[in-house]
Design a protein around this motif. Structure first.
Motif, PDB file in Angstrom:
ATOM      1  N   PHE A 195      -2.730   9.786  -8.929  1.00 29.93           N
ATOM      2  CA  PHE A 195      -2.744   8.393  -9.378  1.00 29.93           C
ATOM      3  C   PHE A 195      -2.177   8.268 -10.790  1.00 29.93           C
ATOM      4  CE2 PHE A 195      -6.740   7.674  -6.567  1.00 29.93           C
ATOM      5  CZ  PHE A 195      -5.947   7.568  -5.431  1.00 29.93           C
ATOM      6  N   GLU A 196      -2.571   9.188 -11.665  1.00 30.51           N
ATOM      7  CA  GLU A 196      -2.095   9.167 -13.045  1.00 30.51           C
ATOM      8  C   GLU A 196      -0.578   9.362 -13.100  1.00 30.51           C
ATOM      9  OE1 GLU A 196      -2.669  11.805 -17.094  1.00 30.51           O
ATOM     10  OE2 GLU A 196      -4.367  11.646 -15.698  1.00 30.51           O
ATOM     11  N   ARG A 197      -0.080  10.326 -12.331  1.00 35.16           N
ATOM     12  CA  ARG A 197       1.365  10.587 -12.310  1.00 35.16           C
ATOM     13  C   ARG A 197       2.117   9.385 -11.752  1.00 35.16           C
ATOM     14  NH1 ARG A 197       4.703  15.305 -11.404  1.00 35.16           N
ATOM     15  NH2 ARG A 197       3.070  16.471 -12.450  1.00 35.16           N
ATOM     16  N   PHE A 198       1.568   8.725 -10.737  1.00 40.08           N
ATOM     17  CA  PHE A 198       2.221   7.546 -10.176  1.00 40.08           C
ATOM     18  C   PHE A 198       2.361   6.461 -11.234  1.00 40.08           C
ATOM     19  CE2 PHE A 198       2.792   3.591  -8.015  1.00 40.08           C
ATOM     20  CZ  PHE A 198       3.528   3.901  -6.884  1.00 40.08           C
ATOM     21  N   GLU A 199       1.258   6.152 -11.921  1.00 42.96           N
ATOM     22  CA  GLU A 199       1.298   5.103 -12.946  1.00 42.96           C
ATOM     23  C   GLU A 199       2.253   5.447 -14.082  1.00 42.96           C
ATOM     24  OE1 GLU A 199      -2.681   4.070 -14.259  1.00 42.96           O
ATOM     25  OE2 GLU A 199      -2.656   2.351 -12.916  1.00 42.96           O
ATOM     26  N   GLY A 246      11.569  12.024  -1.245  1.00 41.03           N
ATOM     27  CA  GLY A 246      10.607  12.913  -0.602  1.00 41.03           C
ATOM     28  C   GLY A 246      11.205  14.294  -0.467  1.00 41.03           C
ATOM     29  N   ASP A 247      10.566  15.107   0.336  1.00 41.96           N
ATOM     30  CA  ASP A 247      11.011  16.506   0.457  1.00 41.96           C
ATOM     31  C   ASP A 247      11.485  16.848   1.855  1.00 41.96           C
ATOM     32  OD1 ASP A 247       8.578  16.392   1.672  1.00 41.96           O
ATOM     33  OD2 ASP A 247       7.601  17.874   0.394  1.00 41.96           O
ATOM     34  N   GLN A 248      12.030  15.888   2.547  1.00 43.91           N
ATOM     35  CA  GLN A 248      12.535  16.139   3.897  1.00 43.91           C
ATOM     36  C   GLN A 248      13.938  16.684   3.863  1.00 43.91           C
ATOM     37  OE1 GLN A 248      11.585  15.185   7.282  1.00 43.91           O
ATOM     38  NE2 GLN A 248       9.545  14.588   6.833  1.00 43.91           N
ATOM     39  N   LEU A 259       0.868  -1.179   0.000  1.00 41.94           N
ATOM     40  CA  LEU A 259       0.000   0.000   0.000  1.00 41.94           C
ATOM     41  C   LEU A 259       0.904   1.228   0.000  1.00 41.94           C
ATOM     42  CD1 LEU A 259      -3.260   0.690   0.823  1.00 41.94           C
ATOM     43  CD2 LEU A 259      -1.929   1.884   2.546  1.00 41.94           C
ATOM     44  N   VAL A 260       0.650   2.153  -0.925  1.00 38.89           N
ATOM     45  CA  VAL A 260       1.497   3.327  -1.096  1.00 38.89           C
ATOM     46  C   VAL A 260       0.638   4.589  -1.027  1.00 38.89           C
ATOM     47  CG1 VAL A 260       3.111   4.507  -2.624  1.00 38.89           C
ATOM     48  CG2 VAL A 260       3.036   1.999  -2.594  1.00 38.89           C
ATOM     49  N   PRO A 261       0.785   5.383   0.030  1.00 40.60           N
ATOM     50  CA  PRO A 261       0.049   6.647   0.088  1.00 40.60           C
ATOM     51  C   PRO A 261       0.724   7.725  -0.736  1.00 40.60           C
ATOM     52  CG  PRO A 261       1.304   6.331   2.105  1.00 40.60           C
ATOM     53  CD  PRO A 261       1.508   5.099   1.268  1.00 40.60           C
ATOM     54  N   VAL A 262      -0.092   8.564  -1.382  1.00 36.28           N
ATOM     55  CA  VAL A 262       0.425   9.720  -2.114  1.00 36.28           C
ATOM     56  C   VAL A 262      -0.395  10.947  -1.718  1.00 36.28           C
ATOM     57  CG1 VAL A 262       1.370   8.403  -4.046  1.00 36.28           C
ATOM     58  CG2 VAL A 262      -0.970   9.240  -4.177  1.00 36.28           C
ATOM     59  N   ALA A 263       0.284  12.084  -1.611  1.00 31.71           N
ATOM     60  CA  ALA A 263      -0.377  13.303  -1.178  1.00 31.71           C
ATOM     61  C   ALA A 263      -0.648  14.279  -2.319  1.00 31.71           C
ATOM     62  CB  ALA A 263       0.472  13.990  -0.106  1.00 31.71           C
ATOM     63  N   SER A 264       0.152  14.180  -3.390  1.00 36.46           N
ATOM     64  CA  SER A 264       0.013  15.111  -4.518  1.00 36.46           C
ATOM     65  C   SER A 264       0.633  14.462  -5.743  1.00 36.46           C
ATOM     66  CB  SER A 264       0.739  16.427  -4.211  1.00 36.46           C
ATOM     67  OG  SER A 264       2.144  16.198  -4.159  1.00 36.46           O
ATOM     68  N   ASP A 265       0.534  15.151  -6.889  1.00 37.66           N
ATOM     69  CA  ASP A 265       1.133  14.586  -8.095  1.00 37.66           C
ATOM     70  C   ASP A 265       2.661  14.561  -8.014  1.00 37.66           C
ATOM     71  OD1 ASP A 265       1.191  17.368  -8.313  1.00 37.66           O
ATOM     72  OD2 ASP A 265       0.759  17.377 -10.449  1.00 37.66           O
ATOM     73  N   THR A 266       3.278  15.580  -7.432  1.00 37.85           N
ATOM     74  CA  THR A 266       4.736  15.559  -7.306  1.00 37.85           C
ATOM     75  C   THR A 266       5.185  14.506  -6.303  1.00 37.85           C
ATOM     76  OG1 THR A 266       4.650  17.383  -5.725  1.00 37.85           O
ATOM     77  CG2 THR A 266       5.075  17.954  -8.026  1.00 37.85           C
ATOM     78  N   ALA A 309       6.802   6.932  -6.653  1.00 36.29           N
ATOM     79  CA  ALA A 309       6.841   5.887  -7.677  1.00 36.29           C
ATOM     80  C   ALA A 309       8.275   5.577  -8.080  1.00 36.29           C
ATOM     81  CB  ALA A 309       6.022   6.310  -8.892  1.00 36.29           C
ATOM     82  N   GLU A 310       9.096   6.607  -8.237  1.00 37.14           N
ATOM     83  CA  GLU A 310      10.503   6.400  -8.578  1.00 37.14           C
ATOM     84  C   GLU A 310      11.216   5.609  -7.484  1.00 37.14           C
ATOM     85  OE1 GLU A 310      11.926  10.388  -9.164  1.00 37.14           O
ATOM     86  OE2 GLU A 310      11.189  10.474 -11.241  1.00 37.14           O
ATOM     87  N   ALA A 311      10.999   5.996  -6.233  1.00 38.42           N
ATOM     88  CA  ALA A 311      11.650   5.316  -5.116  1.00 38.42           C
ATOM     89  C   ALA A 311      11.166   3.871  -4.990  1.00 38.42           C
ATOM     90  CB  ALA A 311      11.395   6.079  -3.817  1.00 38.42           C
ATOM     91  N   LEU A 312       9.876   3.655  -5.186  1.00 40.13           N
ATOM     92  CA  LEU A 312       9.324   2.302  -5.102  1.00 40.13           C
ATOM     93  C   LEU A 312       9.935   1.413  -6.189  1.00 40.13           C
ATOM     94  CD1 LEU A 312       7.225   0.491  -3.631  1.00 40.13           C
ATOM     95  CD2 LEU A 312       5.644   1.100  -5.468  1.00 40.13           C
ATOM     96  N   ALA A 313       9.994   1.927  -7.405  1.00 44.32           N
ATOM     97  CA  ALA A 313      10.558   1.149  -8.513  1.00 44.32           C
ATOM     98  C   ALA A 313      12.031   0.828  -8.267  1.00 44.32           C
ATOM     99  CB  ALA A 313      10.389   1.917  -9.823  1.00 44.32           C
ATOM    100  N   ASP A 314      12.752   1.734  -7.633  1.00 47.21           N
ATOM    101  CA  ASP A 314      14.182   1.543  -7.383  1.00 47.21           C
ATOM    102  C   ASP A 314      14.479   0.603  -6.218  1.00 47.21           C
ATOM    103  OD1 ASP A 314      14.803   3.260  -9.448  1.00 47.21           O
ATOM    104  OD2 ASP A 314      15.250   4.980  -8.147  1.00 47.21           O
ATOM    105  N   HIS A 315      13.561   0.494  -5.243  1.00 46.56           N
ATOM    106  CA  HIS A 315      13.911  -0.188  -3.999  1.00 46.56           C
ATOM    107  C   HIS A 315      13.057  -1.386  -3.604  1.00 46.56           C
ATOM    108  CE1 HIS A 315      16.966   2.763  -3.091  1.00 46.56           C
ATOM    109  NE2 HIS A 315      16.111   3.694  -3.483  1.00 46.56           N
TER     110      HIS A 315
END
Length: 139
Positions: free
Chosen positions: A64-68, A137-139, A10-17, A23-29
């Motif tokens: 969702f669209e940006r993630f896919e 992320g943006d931390q 399960l992957v939460p997303v807050a915005s398109d960015t 999505a990039e981090a998930l695909a990489d790790h």
């Protein structure tokens, strides 16, 4: 570095960015057979909401669209409505039977986290399944 592997994440997303960087981090790790991407619409619990439901649903659809697009594979999506983001995510993970939660940390300074509580902290403290904090992320 080898990728971790889970059957259903399960992957939460807050915005398109946020969706793009997650999505990039998930695909990489992580390797996973199934991904459910969730956007939580935080309800005010009796007070007026910050934005209209339709506006928030449109923002979720864009995320969702940006993630896919970034992830490169089809994913399941869900909009969750709750007065607390962490509660909504934990309930969604249980409902879909996710093996793990995976996300990139969100922004916010230490003072903001002190006043509002930390969604990340609650997810780590209160979950009954693994939580994967992805780099980025943006931390």
């Amino acid at each position: 570095m080898a990728k971790g592997q889970f059957e259903h994440v399960l992957v939460p997303v807050a915005s398109d960015t946020d969706a793009e960087s997650t999505a990039e981090a998930l695909a990489d790790h992580l390797e996973t057979d199934r991904v459910t991407v969730v956007h939580v619409v935080e309800k005010a619990g009796g007070a007026p909401d910050k934005a209209g439901v339709e506006q928030r649903e449109e923002a979720a659809a864009e995320a969702f669209e940006r993630f896919e697009e970034t992830y490169g594979e089809s994913v399941e999506t869900d909009i969750v409505y709750d007065t607390n983001i962490a509660d909504g995510l934990l309930a969604a993970a249980a409902e879909v039977g996710a093996d793990a939660l995976a996300f990139t940390p969100r922004g916010g300074g230490w003072f903001e986290r002190l006043l509002s509580g930390s969604v990340t902290r609650r997810l780590l403290d209160e979950t009954d399944r693994p939580v994967v904090v992805l780099p980025g992320g943006d931390q």
